[in-house]
Structure formats: C-alpha cells, structure tokens
Design an enzyme around this catalytic site. Sequence first.
Site, PDB file in Angstrom:
ATOM      1  N   CYS A 183      42.990  45.670  67.580  1.00  0.00           N
ATOM      2  CA  CYS A 183      44.343  46.535  67.475  1.00  0.00           C
ATOM      3  C   CYS A 183      45.372  45.745  67.251  1.00  0.00           C
ATOM      4  CB  CYS A 183      43.994  47.478  68.582  1.00  0.00           C
ATOM      5  SG  CYS A 183      44.495  46.740  70.160  1.00  0.00           S
ATOM      6  N   CYS A 238      48.530  50.943  74.321  1.00  0.00           N
ATOM      7  CA  CYS A 238      49.601  49.836  74.484  1.00  0.00           C
ATOM      8  C   CYS A 238      49.928  50.043  75.975  1.00  0.00           C
ATOM      9  CB  CYS A 238      50.621  50.185  73.561  1.00  0.00           C
ATOM     10  SG  CYS A 238      50.311  50.128  71.767  1.00  0.00           S
TER      11      CYS A 238
END
Length: 147
Positions: free
Chosen positions: A34, A103
Amino acid sequence: MAYTEKVMDHFANPRNVGELPDANGIGEVGNPKCGDIMRMYIKVENNVITDVSFKTFGCGAAIATSSMATELIKGKTIDEALKLTNRAVMEALDGLPPVKVHCSVLAEQAIKAAVADYYTRQGIDPTPFVGKIEECDHEHGCSCTEC
C-alpha cells in the site's frame, strides 16, 4: 475522497517530524503493497514519553495519522501510549475515509513497535506489554477490518 480540515492541517503542517537522535525506542512498520511506511522515535524517561518524532513515507493520510499520533502520546506514560487506538487517532483527526483507515492502524502499530524496541533495549521482553505487532497486508487479512 474528502479529508477533514484536521487531516489536511496535519498533512500540510506535520508535527514532530524527523529523526530523534537520542531516541531510546525506534519502531518501523509498513506495507510496501500500500506504500505506507512509518518510523516512530520515542525518548522515554522515568516511564514517560518525553519526546517523540516520526518519518513517514506514504500518502497524506499516513503523514497526518503519524503527526496526530505523536501529539497524542507526547508527555504520556508508556502504559497510556499503548492504550492509544487507531480509532482514537481517527477521532482526533475528525475521521478518515474508509480506504485510509489502515493509515491509523499503522500509526498505532508504529507506537507499539517503538515501545517494543524501548523494552528490548532495556533487556525486557516486550511481548507481555505490547503483544504481537501484526501488519496490515490487505491480502491475507489484517487487524484493520475496514481495509
């Protein structure tokens, strides 16, 4: 994908950025798939995180969550820092788009990795305090159920 004002502020004006030369705990987590990699530096004195900084390679949300996480643990005890959840980071930023929840998970894991490194440097097994740090792999299942 809309970001909140707080996310944009922490992205454009990140707090506590850079290496911490006298850090006594450094944790790095990330997922090359990612594209987000976070390194968290902590300075611990008398069980209190007296200073903290980060270096993050990733998107704006990764930088914002790293910045906010450092703000939330600075001046806290190790136990208080370990209680910080990705949800608390997201709430402090007034939310994240669902595709960016990972995140906040990385920010939580970076703190745990830094604390684990601190304990290891002290000759203490970090596992009873920190647990196992699982990384989000987006393919084989991960701790961020909203990925």
